[in-house]
Design a protein around this motif. Sequence first.
Motif, PDB file in Angstrom:
ATOM      1  N   ILE A   7       0.851  -1.185   0.000  1.00 41.03           N
ATOM      2  CA  ILE A   7       0.000   0.000   0.000  1.00 41.03           C
ATOM      3  C   ILE A   7       0.888   1.236   0.000  1.00 41.03           C
ATOM      4  O   ILE A   7       1.579   1.514   0.985  1.00 41.03           O
ATOM      5  CB  ILE A   7      -0.943   0.022   1.212  1.00 41.03           C
ATOM      6  CG1 ILE A   7      -1.845  -1.228   1.192  1.00 41.03           C
ATOM      7  CG2 ILE A   7      -1.808   1.254   1.208  1.00 41.03           C
ATOM      8  CD1 ILE A   7      -1.678  -2.112   2.377  1.00 41.03           C
ATOM      9  N   ALA A   8       0.892   1.955  -1.103  1.00 44.34           N
ATOM     10  CA  ALA A   8       1.769   3.118  -1.269  1.00 44.34           C
ATOM     11  C   ALA A   8       1.090   4.356  -0.715  1.00 44.34           C
ATOM     12  O   ALA A   8       0.854   5.342  -1.428  1.00 44.34           O
ATOM     13  CB  ALA A   8       2.121   3.294  -2.739  1.00 44.34           C
ATOM     14  N   ILE A  78       0.519  -3.251  -6.231  1.00 49.09           N
ATOM     15  CA  ILE A  78       0.648  -1.998  -5.485  1.00 49.09           C
ATOM     16  C   ILE A  78      -0.686  -1.271  -5.527  1.00 49.09           C
ATOM     17  O   ILE A  78      -1.242  -1.013  -6.603  1.00 49.09           O
ATOM     18  CB  ILE A  78       1.750  -1.101  -6.071  1.00 49.09           C
ATOM     19  CG1 ILE A  78       3.117  -1.784  -5.929  1.00 49.09           C
ATOM     20  CG2 ILE A  78       1.759   0.257  -5.388  1.00 49.09           C
ATOM     21  CD1 ILE A  78       4.261  -1.002  -6.553  1.00 49.09           C
ATOM     22  N   HIS A  79      -1.204  -0.936  -4.348  1.00 47.27           N
ATOM     23  CA  HIS A  79      -2.429  -0.148  -4.232  1.00 47.27           C
ATOM     24  C   HIS A  79      -2.033   1.253  -3.783  1.00 47.27           C
ATOM     25  O   HIS A  79      -1.421   1.419  -2.737  1.00 47.27           O
ATOM     26  CB  HIS A  79      -3.371  -0.776  -3.204  1.00 47.27           C
ATOM     27  CG  HIS A  79      -4.757  -0.212  -3.223  1.00 47.27           C
ATOM     28  ND1 HIS A  79      -5.028   1.134  -3.088  1.00 47.27           N
ATOM     29  CD2 HIS A  79      -5.973  -0.811  -3.357  1.00 47.27           C
ATOM     30  CE1 HIS A  79      -6.330   1.333  -3.150  1.00 47.27           C
ATOM     31  NE2 HIS A  79      -6.933   0.173  -3.313  1.00 47.27           N
ATOM     32  N   TYR A  82      -5.568   6.965  -2.045  1.00 47.15           N
ATOM     33  CA  TYR A  82      -5.941   8.229  -2.685  1.00 47.15           C
ATOM     34  C   TYR A  82      -4.905   9.280  -2.314  1.00 47.15           C
ATOM     35  O   TYR A  82      -4.182   9.157  -1.327  1.00 47.15           O
ATOM     36  CB  TYR A  82      -7.353   8.683  -2.297  1.00 47.15           C
ATOM     37  CG  TYR A  82      -7.618   8.803  -0.817  1.00 47.15           C
ATOM     38  CD1 TYR A  82      -6.997   9.766  -0.035  1.00 47.15           C
ATOM     39  CD2 TYR A  82      -8.516   7.940  -0.182  1.00 47.15           C
ATOM     40  CE1 TYR A  82      -7.242   9.874   1.322  1.00 47.15           C
ATOM     41  CE2 TYR A  82      -8.780   8.040   1.175  1.00 47.15           C
ATOM     42  CZ  TYR A  82      -8.144   9.004   1.918  1.00 47.15           C
ATOM     43  OH  TYR A  82      -8.385   9.109   3.267  1.00 47.15           O
ATOM     44  N   GLY A  83      -4.826  10.344  -3.125  1.00 42.98           N
ATOM     45  CA  GLY A  83      -3.796  11.350  -2.884  1.00 42.98           C
ATOM     46  C   GLY A  83      -2.421  10.790  -3.233  1.00 42.98           C
ATOM     47  O   GLY A  83      -2.275   9.696  -3.784  1.00 42.98           O
ATOM     48  N   PHE A  84      -1.398  11.537  -2.901  1.00 46.56           N
ATOM     49  CA  PHE A  84      -0.025  11.108  -3.170  1.00 46.56           C
ATOM     50  C   PHE A  84       0.099  10.556  -4.598  1.00 46.56           C
ATOM     51  O   PHE A  84      -0.343  11.165  -5.557  1.00 46.56           O
ATOM     52  CB  PHE A  84       0.442  10.081  -2.142  1.00 46.56           C
ATOM     53  CG  PHE A  84       0.656  10.635  -0.757  1.00 46.56           C
ATOM     54  CD1 PHE A  84       1.296  11.836  -0.557  1.00 46.56           C
ATOM     55  CD2 PHE A  84       0.212   9.940   0.357  1.00 46.56           C
ATOM     56  CE1 PHE A  84       1.509  12.353   0.720  1.00 46.56           C
ATOM     57  CE2 PHE A  84       0.399  10.438   1.636  1.00 46.56           C
ATOM     58  CZ  PHE A  84       1.053  11.640   1.815  1.00 46.56           C
ATOM     59  N   LEU A  85       0.667   9.344  -4.736  1.00 46.96           N
ATOM     60  CA  LEU A  85       0.944   8.781  -6.049  1.00 46.96           C
ATOM     61  C   LEU A  85      -0.281   8.201  -6.740  1.00 46.96           C
ATOM     62  O   LEU A  85      -0.208   7.812  -7.907  1.00 46.96           O
ATOM     63  CB  LEU A  85       2.031   7.708  -5.934  1.00 46.96           C
ATOM     64  CG  LEU A  85       3.414   8.246  -5.533  1.00 46.96           C
ATOM     65  CD1 LEU A  85       4.389   7.104  -5.312  1.00 46.96           C
ATOM     66  CD2 LEU A  85       3.963   9.199  -6.607  1.00 46.96           C
ATOM     67  N   ALA A  86      -1.422   8.145  -6.046  1.00 50.25           N
ATOM     68  CA  ALA A  86      -2.649   7.670  -6.685  1.00 50.25           C
ATOM     69  C   ALA A  86      -3.042   8.565  -7.856  1.00 50.25           C
ATOM     70  O   ALA A  86      -3.752   8.128  -8.768  1.00 50.25           O
ATOM     71  CB  ALA A  86      -3.790   7.623  -5.667  1.00 50.25           C
ATOM     72  N   GLU A  87      -2.584   9.798  -7.849  1.00 46.48           N
ATOM     73  CA  GLU A  87      -2.927  10.759  -8.888  1.00 46.48           C
ATOM     74  C   GLU A  87      -1.846  10.888  -9.949  1.00 46.48           C
ATOM     75  O   GLU A  87      -1.963  11.725 -10.847  1.00 46.48           O
ATOM     76  CB  GLU A  87      -3.207  12.119  -8.244  1.00 46.48           C
ATOM     77  CG  GLU A  87      -4.300  12.073  -7.193  1.00 46.48           C
ATOM     78  CD  GLU A  87      -4.481  13.395  -6.470  1.00 46.48           C
ATOM     79  OE1 GLU A  87      -4.256  14.437  -7.105  1.00 46.48           O
ATOM     80  OE2 GLU A  87      -4.855  13.385  -5.284  1.00 46.48           O
ATOM     81  N   ALA A 101       1.321  -5.701 -10.321  1.00 43.56           N
ATOM     82  CA  ALA A 101       0.024  -5.253 -10.832  1.00 43.56           C
ATOM     83  C   ALA A 101      -0.321  -3.904 -10.221  1.00 43.56           C
ATOM     84  O   ALA A 101      -0.008  -3.637  -9.060  1.00 43.56           O
ATOM     85  CB  ALA A 101      -1.052  -6.284 -10.505  1.00 43.56           C
ATOM     86  N   TRP A 102      -0.976  -3.085 -10.993  1.00 50.49           N
ATOM     87  CA  TRP A 102      -1.408  -1.753 -10.549  1.00 50.49           C
ATOM     88  C   TRP A 102      -2.878  -1.833 -10.157  1.00 50.49           C
ATOM     89  O   TRP A 102      -3.728  -2.210 -10.965  1.00 50.49           O
ATOM     90  CB  TRP A 102      -1.204  -0.752 -11.677  1.00 50.49           C
ATOM     91  CG  TRP A 102      -1.811   0.596 -11.501  1.00 50.49           C
ATOM     92  CD1 TRP A 102      -2.853   1.131 -12.196  1.00 50.49           C
ATOM     93  CD2 TRP A 102      -1.392   1.625 -10.583  1.00 50.49           C
ATOM     94  NE1 TRP A 102      -3.114   2.424 -11.780  1.00 50.49           N
ATOM     95  CE2 TRP A 102      -2.234   2.742 -10.787  1.00 50.49           C
ATOM     96  CE3 TRP A 102      -0.394   1.704  -9.612  1.00 50.49           C
ATOM     97  CZ2 TRP A 102      -2.114   3.930 -10.061  1.00 50.49           C
ATOM     98  CZ3 TRP A 102      -0.272   2.879  -8.887  1.00 50.49           C
ATOM     99  CH2 TRP A 102      -1.111   3.965  -9.111  1.00 50.49           C
ATOM    100  N   VAL A 103      -3.184  -1.486  -8.913  1.00 50.46           N
ATOM    101  CA  VAL A 103      -4.565  -1.533  -8.442  1.00 50.46           C
ATOM    102  C   VAL A 103      -5.205  -0.174  -8.700  1.00 50.46           C
ATOM    103  O   VAL A 103      -5.257   0.705  -7.835  1.00 50.46           O
ATOM    104  CB  VAL A 103      -4.645  -1.919  -6.954  1.00 50.46           C
ATOM    105  CG1 VAL A 103      -6.111  -2.067  -6.537  1.00 50.46           C
ATOM    106  CG2 VAL A 103      -3.894  -3.212  -6.695  1.00 50.46           C
TER     107      VAL A 103
END
Length: 447
Positions: A7-8, A78-79, A82-87, A101-103
Amino acid sequence: MFERVLIANRGEIAIRVIQACRELGVESVAVYSDTDESAKHVRLADHAVHIGPSVARESYLDQDAILDAAREADVDAIHPGYGFLAESTEFAANVEDSDFAWVGPPSDIMADFGEKTKARKIMRRADVPIVPGTTDPVTDPDEVRAFGDEHGYPLAIKADGGGGGRGLKVVDHPDEVEEQLENAKREGEAYFDNPRVYVERFLENPRHIEVQILADQHGNVRHLGERDCSTQRRQQKLIEETPSPVLDEATRNEVWDAARRGAMEAGYVNAGTVEFLYEDGEFFFLEVNARIQVEHAITEVVTGIDVVKWQLRIAAGDELTFPQEAVVPRGSAIEFRINAEEPANDFAPMPGEVTTYRPPRGIGVRVDDAIDEGDRIAPFYDSMFAKFTVHGEDRTEAIERGKRALAEAVIEGVPTTIPFHEQVLSDETFVAAEHTTKYVDEELEIE
């Protein structure tokens, strides 16, 4: 299904993903900066990897450190939360090019929706209403003035890569065009590394309506109903509710169908939110948030569908197992963002140690949080440390249950936004559902 997921992210969303992993029998891997060495998400995860000496948010934005941590922990996926690298489209592409895999939605879809003019073109192809405006960037003040002559003032100049109110400039008069055009370009470059801007009609008193979608890799798209996020300050959400109290059933179904059509047109995959503005009986596409949202909890409590587990299943290649007709939202839910802030002092962040923490409990109350009693809220990150969600048979019961839950909460050591939420729940404008996105900024006198 995956065996191990990194979880990133941090805070309550990291814990939410950890919980979903545990229920799916998947091992979770947390990452942490020096500041977060003993944080709750680190304590709850099956494994944890240190990602650098920085005590600031840059640790969670270090793509190389995250990918190195994933290799060290030997994860499958990797999940990003929200925020940070999710965007970050770049990070999504880097994960796609790795062994993990990219979640989340594919990076090319994130890129399409990251540029608002591209997103508007996609929605126009899907026959989704968009606010009258340009679908190509504008560069010349005369183009903006010509639009104003045709559609009237005020108008909005928006950063092509923008969001959250950044890169948005409202023009009330032709004399302001040149200055505001340059301001919008400058902010777009600074915040999104993209100086392109476009122009659209400015809606002066809209409601903010968004639709949760899930889409798998096999072409299936489902909506999970809508959320009303109109209670916001400076375009940052504070309270969210579902269903929207202002939509009639016909319009509600039109909004749901529009969100599905847009997602299908884009070839969308995984969880996302299609956002609209609603004013005077009309709704218009605003943007797509290509990730999980803070307010997904209210959707989960009214539908019974675990959005985060479905994110993981979809990323693992699973097909959605429920038809659209099976999605039947029940009751009304409201979510309160609990921040370490002083509402009466312009919502100033007030980090520190939470010396007492007793969240509310009881029927119809859900708590998502990032702390336990004695934990510290660091000054380097978002000040939100919990979300309280209440669920009732209807909006009236949800409001009363919200009052009860907020009154039960005992939090000491830092100020919180609870007094603000209590004020809103007793305010006639909110109770009558007459508020718009300008309600907090321009109408409510915060006590």
